[in-house]
Scaffold this active site. Structure first.
Site, mmCIF file in Angstrom:
data_model
loop_
_atom_site.group_PDB
_atom_site.id
_atom_site.type_symbol
_atom_site.label_atom_id
_atom_site.label_comp_id
_atom_site.label_asym_id
_atom_site.label_seq_id
_atom_site.Cartn_x
_atom_site.Cartn_y
_atom_site.Cartn_z
ATOM 1 N N ARG A 25 0.826 -1.223 0.000
ATOM 2 C CA ARG A 25 0.000 0.000 0.000
ATOM 3 C C ARG A 25 0.856 1.268 0.000
ATOM 4 O O ARG A 25 0.478 2.278 0.598
ATOM 5 C CB ARG A 25 -0.951 0.041 1.215
ATOM 6 C CG ARG A 25 -2.038 -0.991 1.201
ATOM 7 C CD ARG A 25 -3.263 -0.508 0.428
ATOM 8 N NE ARG A 25 -4.268 -1.547 0.333
ATOM 9 C CZ ARG A 25 -5.353 -1.614 1.111
ATOM 10 N NH1 ARG A 25 -5.575 -0.700 2.019
ATOM 11 N NH2 ARG A 25 -6.209 -2.598 0.949
ATOM 12 N N ARG A 29 -3.314 6.638 1.251
ATOM 13 C CA ARG A 29 -3.828 7.866 1.871
ATOM 14 C C ARG A 29 -2.872 8.553 2.842
ATOM 15 O O ARG A 29 -3.108 9.686 3.227
ATOM 16 C CB ARG A 29 -5.149 7.566 2.576
ATOM 17 C CG ARG A 29 -6.307 7.426 1.613
ATOM 18 C CD ARG A 29 -7.490 6.761 2.269
ATOM 19 N NE ARG A 29 -7.162 5.379 2.601
ATOM 20 C CZ ARG A 29 -8.003 4.519 3.150
ATOM 21 N NH1 ARG A 29 -9.213 4.900 3.476
ATOM 22 N NH2 ARG A 29 -7.633 3.282 3.398
ATOM 23 N N ARG A 38 -6.291 11.413 -5.899
ATOM 24 C CA ARG A 38 -7.561 10.705 -5.693
ATOM 25 C C ARG A 38 -8.724 11.691 -5.784
ATOM 26 O O ARG A 38 -9.758 11.391 -6.393
ATOM 27 C CB ARG A 38 -7.539 10.016 -4.340
ATOM 28 C CG ARG A 38 -8.753 9.176 -4.025
ATOM 29 C CD ARG A 38 -8.459 8.445 -2.729
ATOM 30 N NE ARG A 38 -9.568 7.699 -2.211
ATOM 31 C CZ ARG A 38 -10.533 8.210 -1.452
ATOM 32 N NH1 ARG A 38 -10.531 9.497 -1.165
ATOM 33 N NH2 ARG A 38 -11.487 7.429 -0.986
ATOM 34 N N ASP A 75 -6.903 -2.796 -7.375
ATOM 35 C CA ASP A 75 -7.438 -3.436 -6.175
ATOM 36 C C ASP A 75 -7.795 -4.882 -6.468
ATOM 37 O O ASP A 75 -8.137 -5.217 -7.603
ATOM 38 C CB ASP A 75 -8.679 -2.690 -5.662
ATOM 39 C CG ASP A 75 -8.983 -3.067 -4.222
ATOM 40 O OD1 ASP A 75 -8.358 -2.495 -3.316
ATOM 41 O OD2 ASP A 75 -9.810 -3.978 -4.003
ATOM 42 N N TYR A 152 -15.074 -11.826 -0.052
ATOM 43 C CA TYR A 152 -15.770 -10.551 -0.319
ATOM 44 C C TYR A 152 -16.993 -10.778 -1.215
ATOM 45 O O TYR A 152 -18.029 -10.140 -1.031
ATOM 46 C CB TYR A 152 -14.811 -9.545 -0.972
ATOM 47 C CG TYR A 152 -13.772 -9.017 0.001
ATOM 48 C CD1 TYR A 152 -14.063 -7.927 0.819
ATOM 49 C CD2 TYR A 152 -12.524 -9.606 0.124
ATOM 50 C CE1 TYR A 152 -13.130 -7.434 1.723
ATOM 51 C CE2 TYR A 152 -11.582 -9.127 1.021
ATOM 52 C CZ TYR A 152 -11.891 -8.042 1.818
ATOM 53 O OH TYR A 152 -10.976 -7.570 2.718
#
Ligand code: CP3
Length: 344
Positions: A25, A29, A38, A75, A152
């Site tokens: 990652r 952020r 973003r 992703d 998921y």
């Protein structure tokens, strides 16, 4: 210029004086420049599907820190979307998907051959990166492992214990296995297309492997990883594969040999000394500093980083965190970790 790339040397089994380093990652952020791009893209998924901007955020941590590898910005949940599931992200909560729990849901999924229609922009990102990265930086492509992706798709969201997926495994094993097989086949095509576009290494993220025990681990974590690795190596014999069966514990033992992966990525629950004696003997390992040090910093960060570098110094090692860096991390702590690894 493959011979300049320290990550490829480590993956080929060569110990290095200074281990190559990248970070899960690493585009994310915690970086102000990521947050700005973003915002420009609008939202996370629009960023993933915008090749120019996805390439830009992939390059940001390379420019700022000079990591030895860049990981494609995308992703693991793009595969369910390419198979026809609905996918959206709820701010502050995480992903949501339409659920696949009944035969009728499964029957609505797209054939594997159709995934590229959705995923073409991702291959475009890889192509851009392969032209723009510095010659010493390795480009890593990735996908989720079938079990993690299925958790998921079955639950329609992230779950702490993957209970809905375990329930489907018990109650409708045939459907559960058909879903895993569909994801496995799609993943082979997806990773193969990333490689054709310029990915030099691929990584398979099985973030929830730790909730599979005994025979279930073998059937649903180890076996899909072995199938994907075997199929990729038939098509692209020179491409190294990194496997990450996170929280696998004792099941890390023998995982690399049995699946054919070139490198075993380790989470931070594994002791580096134990891993050096029991896992690194089979080849390259990657990891495994706890991500919280990127938040807390200080002398502990330096001490733990040194401990990991030292424990793995006798064999092939790629320095990384044990899991992704979190949004509350301090970018200065990342620099401190890199300086510690490189300066010893
Ligand atoms: O490592 C990288 O820098 C490459 C890009 C990457 C992302 N996700 C970007 C991302 C990779 C390799 C992933 C993998 C991924 N995605 C995993 C496996 C690894 C892991 O962390 O266990 C999983 C389980 C996912 C699914 C996913 N994506 C979740 C659960 C979330 C929400 C949680 C969160 O952190 O908000 C995402 C969103 C996501 N994927 C973000 C990033 C940078 C944050 C989205 C944002 O910008 O708002």
């Amino acid at each position: 210029m493959r011979e300049h790339k320290t990550i490829l040397k480590a993956l080929a089994g060569e110990p290095q004086d200074v281990p190559p380093i990248w970070m899960m990652r690493q585009a994310g952020r915690y970086l102000p420049e990521y947050r700005a791009t973003r915002a420009q893209a609008g939202d996370f998924l629009s960023l993933c599907y915008n090749p120019e901007l996805a390439a830009e955020v992939t390059l940001q941590p390379i420019r700022r820190y000079g990591f030895d590898a860049a990981i494609l910005f995308a992703d693991i949940l793009l595969i369910p979307q390419a198979l026809g599931a609905d996918l959206w992200f709820v701010t502050g909560e995480g992903p949501r998907l339409s659920t696949t729990t009944a035969q009728s849901d499964f029957d609505k999924l797209s054939p594997v051959a159709d995934i590229h229609e959705t995923l073409n922009p991702i291959y475009e990102t890889v192509k851009i990166l392969s032209g723009e990265l510095p010659k010493e930086t390795t480009l890593i492509g990735f996908a989720g492992a079938p079990w993690t992706v299925a958790t998921y798709m079955i639950a329609g969201r992230g779950t702490p214990d993957q209970a809905p997926a375990h329930a489907l495994m018990q109650e409708n094993t045939a459907l559960f296995e058909a879903l895993l097989d569909r994801i496995t086949a799609a993943t082979v095509e997806y990773l193969s297309a990333q490689i054709k576009a310029g990915a030099e290494v691929v990584k398979i993220f099985d973030s929830w492997a730790g909730s599979l025990k005994g025979e279930a681990f073998r059937k649903y974590a180890l076996e899909p990883c072995r199938k994907i690795t075997t199929a990729l190596k038939e098509r692209h014999p020179e491409i190294p594969v990194i496997g990450f069966p996170r929280e696998a514990g004792e099941f890390y033992l023998g995982f690399a040999k049995e699946t054919g992966i070139d490198c075993l990525a380790l989470d931070n629950s594994v002791s580096p000394d134990w891993a050096a004696s029991n896992l690194q003997v089979d080849g390259c390992v990657q990891g495994n500093l706890a991500s919280r040090h990127m938040v807390t910093g200080g002398q502990q960060l330096v001490d733990e980083t040194r401990k990991i570098v030292k424990a793995f110094s006798q064999g092939p090692h790629i320095f990384n965190l044990g899991h992704g860096i979190t949004p509350d991390a301090d970018p200065d702590n990342v620099q401190r970790m890199i300086d510690t690894v490189r300066e010893g």
